[in-house]
Design a protein around this motif. Structure first.
Motif, PDB file in Angstrom:
ATOM      1  N   ARG A  77       1.378  37.083  55.419  1.00 59.54           N
ATOM      2  CA  ARG A  77       1.766  35.673  55.537  1.00 59.54           C
ATOM      3  C   ARG A  77       3.267  35.536  55.757  1.00 59.54           C
ATOM      4  O   ARG A  77       3.710  34.792  56.640  1.00 59.54           O
ATOM      5  CB  ARG A  77       1.346  34.923  54.262  1.00 59.54           C
ATOM      6  CG  ARG A  77       1.713  33.460  54.237  1.00 59.54           C
ATOM      7  CD  ARG A  77       1.288  32.815  52.928  1.00 59.54           C
ATOM      8  NE  ARG A  77       1.669  33.573  51.751  1.00 59.54           N
ATOM      9  CZ  ARG A  77       2.850  33.503  51.157  1.00 59.54           C
ATOM     10  NH1 ARG A  77       3.779  32.716  51.636  1.00 59.54           N
ATOM     11  NH2 ARG A  77       3.117  34.222  50.082  1.00 59.54           N
ATOM     12  N   LEU A  78       4.065  36.270  54.990  1.00 62.22           N
ATOM     13  CA  LEU A  78       5.516  36.193  55.147  1.00 62.22           C
ATOM     14  C   LEU A  78       5.969  36.776  56.479  1.00 62.22           C
ATOM     15  O   LEU A  78       6.912  36.271  57.091  1.00 62.22           O
ATOM     16  CB  LEU A  78       6.202  36.924  53.993  1.00 62.22           C
ATOM     17  CG  LEU A  78       6.143  36.207  52.647  1.00 62.22           C
ATOM     18  CD1 LEU A  78       6.559  37.143  51.533  1.00 62.22           C
ATOM     19  CD2 LEU A  78       7.010  34.973  52.671  1.00 62.22           C
ATOM     20  N   GLY A  79       5.307  37.811  56.959  1.00 63.64           N
ATOM     21  CA  GLY A  79       5.624  38.371  58.270  1.00 63.64           C
ATOM     22  C   GLY A  79       5.337  37.388  59.385  1.00 63.64           C
ATOM     23  O   GLY A  79       6.097  37.276  60.349  1.00 63.64           O
ATOM     24  N   ARG A  80       4.220  36.668  59.263  1.00 67.70           N
ATOM     25  CA  ARG A  80       3.893  35.638  60.262  1.00 67.70           C
ATOM     26  C   ARG A  80       4.936  34.524  60.246  1.00 67.70           C
ATOM     27  O   ARG A  80       5.377  34.054  61.302  1.00 67.70           O
ATOM     28  CB  ARG A  80       2.502  35.073  59.959  1.00 67.70           C
ATOM     29  CG  ARG A  80       1.916  34.281  61.075  1.00 67.70           C
ATOM     30  CD  ARG A  80       0.493  33.799  60.793  1.00 67.70           C
ATOM     31  NE  ARG A  80      -0.306  34.746  60.038  1.00 67.70           N
ATOM     32  CZ  ARG A  80      -0.863  34.482  58.851  1.00 67.70           C
ATOM     33  NH1 ARG A  80      -0.715  33.293  58.294  1.00 67.70           N
ATOM     34  NH2 ARG A  80      -1.581  35.377  58.221  1.00 67.70           N
ATOM     35  N   ASN A  81       5.358  34.122  59.043  1.00 67.34           N
ATOM     36  CA  ASN A  81       6.410  33.102  58.942  1.00 67.34           C
ATOM     37  C   ASN A  81       7.716  33.600  59.558  1.00 67.34           C
ATOM     38  O   ASN A  81       8.410  32.849  60.252  1.00 67.34           O
ATOM     39  CB  ASN A  81       6.648  32.713  57.485  1.00 67.34           C
ATOM     40  CG  ASN A  81       5.528  31.881  56.916  1.00 67.34           C
ATOM     41  OD1 ASN A  81       4.683  31.378  57.642  1.00 67.34           O
ATOM     42  ND2 ASN A  81       5.496  31.762  55.604  1.00 67.34           N
ATOM     43  N   ALA A  82       8.052  34.862  59.310  1.00 65.17           N
ATOM     44  CA  ALA A  82       9.278  35.427  59.878  1.00 65.17           C
ATOM     45  C   ALA A  82       9.219  35.423  61.396  1.00 65.17           C
ATOM     46  O   ALA A  82      10.210  35.135  62.061  1.00 65.17           O
ATOM     47  CB  ALA A  82       9.486  36.851  59.353  1.00 65.17           C
ATOM     48  N   LYS A  83       8.056  35.737  61.950  1.00 66.22           N
ATOM     49  CA  LYS A  83       7.920  35.767  63.409  1.00 66.22           C
ATOM     50  C   LYS A  83       8.155  34.383  64.002  1.00 66.22           C
ATOM     51  O   LYS A  83       8.934  34.230  64.946  1.00 66.22           O
ATOM     52  CB  LYS A  83       6.526  36.265  63.795  1.00 66.22           C
ATOM     53  CG  LYS A  83       6.273  36.214  65.302  1.00 66.22           C
ATOM     54  CD  LYS A  83       4.907  36.715  65.662  1.00 66.22           C
ATOM     55  CE  LYS A  83       3.842  35.764  65.203  1.00 66.22           C
ATOM     56  NZ  LYS A  83       2.510  36.093  65.715  1.00 66.22           N
ATOM     57  N   TRP A  84       7.518  33.366  63.444  1.00 66.00           N
ATOM     58  CA  TRP A  84       7.640  32.024  64.034  1.00 66.00           C
ATOM     59  C   TRP A  84       9.024  31.429  63.823  1.00 66.00           C
ATOM     60  O   TRP A  84       9.539  30.733  64.696  1.00 66.00           O
ATOM     61  CB  TRP A  84       6.552  31.101  63.490  1.00 66.00           C
ATOM     62  CG  TRP A  84       5.216  31.483  64.022  1.00 66.00           C
ATOM     63  CD1 TRP A  84       4.147  31.937  63.307  1.00 66.00           C
ATOM     64  CD2 TRP A  84       4.808  31.482  65.389  1.00 66.00           C
ATOM     65  NE1 TRP A  84       3.108  32.222  64.153  1.00 66.00           N
ATOM     66  CE2 TRP A  84       3.480  31.948  65.438  1.00 66.00           C
ATOM     67  CE3 TRP A  84       5.434  31.152  66.581  1.00 66.00           C
ATOM     68  CZ2 TRP A  84       2.780  32.072  66.623  1.00 66.00           C
ATOM     69  CZ3 TRP A  84       4.728  31.277  67.762  1.00 66.00           C
ATOM     70  CH2 TRP A  84       3.427  31.732  67.781  1.00 66.00           C
ATOM     71  N   VAL A  85       9.649  31.702  62.683  1.00 67.11           N
ATOM     72  CA  VAL A  85      11.008  31.201  62.462  1.00 67.11           C
ATOM     73  C   VAL A  85      11.991  31.921  63.381  1.00 67.11           C
ATOM     74  O   VAL A  85      12.918  31.308  63.927  1.00 67.11           O
ATOM     75  CB  VAL A  85      11.407  31.335  60.972  1.00 67.11           C
ATOM     76  CG1 VAL A  85      12.857  30.979  60.752  1.00 67.11           C
ATOM     77  CG2 VAL A  85      10.515  30.451  60.107  1.00 67.11           C
ATOM     78  N   ALA A  86      11.782  33.218  63.615  1.00 66.37           N
ATOM     79  CA  ALA A  86      12.658  33.961  64.535  1.00 66.37           C
ATOM     80  C   ALA A  86      12.493  33.464  65.966  1.00 66.37           C
ATOM     81  O   ALA A  86      13.483  33.323  66.696  1.00 66.37           O
ATOM     82  CB  ALA A  86      12.354  35.448  64.453  1.00 66.37           C
ATOM     83  N   VAL A  87      11.262  33.187  66.369  1.00 62.23           N
ATOM     84  CA  VAL A  87      11.029  32.652  67.719  1.00 62.23           C
ATOM     85  C   VAL A  87      11.695  31.287  67.858  1.00 62.23           C
ATOM     86  O   VAL A  87      12.347  30.995  68.875  1.00 62.23           O
ATOM     87  CB  VAL A  87       9.515  32.587  68.019  1.00 62.23           C
ATOM     88  CG1 VAL A  87       9.232  31.759  69.255  1.00 62.23           C
ATOM     89  CG2 VAL A  87       8.952  33.986  68.185  1.00 62.23           C
ATOM     90  N   ALA A  88      11.558  30.440  66.836  1.00 64.85           N
ATOM     91  CA  ALA A  88      12.208  29.124  66.872  1.00 64.85           C
ATOM     92  C   ALA A  88      13.724  29.277  66.921  1.00 64.85           C
ATOM     93  O   ALA A  88      14.409  28.537  67.646  1.00 64.85           O
ATOM     94  CB  ALA A  88      11.794  28.302  65.651  1.00 64.85           C
ATOM     95  N   SER A  89      14.248  30.239  66.199  1.00 65.73           N
ATOM     96  CA  SER A  89      15.685  30.476  66.201  1.00 65.73           C
ATOM     97  C   SER A  89      16.177  30.922  67.575  1.00 65.73           C
ATOM     98  O   SER A  89      17.230  30.478  68.043  1.00 65.73           O
ATOM     99  CB  SER A  89      16.031  31.534  65.156  1.00 65.73           C
ATOM    100  OG  SER A  89      17.364  31.918  65.260  1.00 65.73           O
TER     101      SER A  89
END
Length: 108
Positions: A77-89
């Motif tokens: 779950r945290l890895g998925r959140n990291a991926k989407w926040v990094a893409v948004a960044s």
């Protein structure tokens, strides 16, 4: 006292017992590590959206620590959140770069 002579029936019964059959059981070592997208969050740190990419880096590191603590679902779950926040960044950083270039080169 009676003497018990273990025969082949006893041995086959023990071999087929659920306690003896441990080949099918999954252990923590068998569970593959979920992606924490650390490489993506490090790349996103070069974009000029600093508060957002630092949050992505924190999510990625938390994902790694969750997996090391044995919480595979939390790490996923945290890895998925990291991926989407990094893409948004990265997207926000590219927009900032584009707007900055447009404003800079549109001036005479």
């Amino acid at each position: 006292m009676s003497h018990f002579n273990p025969g082949s029936d006893f041995k086959s019964a023990l071999d087929s017992s659920p306690e003896a059959n441990t080949e099918d059981e999954k252990t923590e070592e068998d569970v593959p590590r979920p992606d924490n997208y650390l490489w993506l969050t490090i790349i996103s740190c070069f974009c000029p959206a600093y508060p957002i990419n630092i949050v992505a880096l924190v999510f990625s590191v938390m994902s790694l620590h969750s997996y090391n603590d044995g919480d595979v679902e939390g790490a996923r779950r945290l890895g998925r959140n990291a991926k989407w926040v990094a893409v948004a960044s990265i997207i926000i950083g590219l927009l900032i770069i584009g707007v900055t270039c447009a404003v800079h080169f549109s001036k005479r």
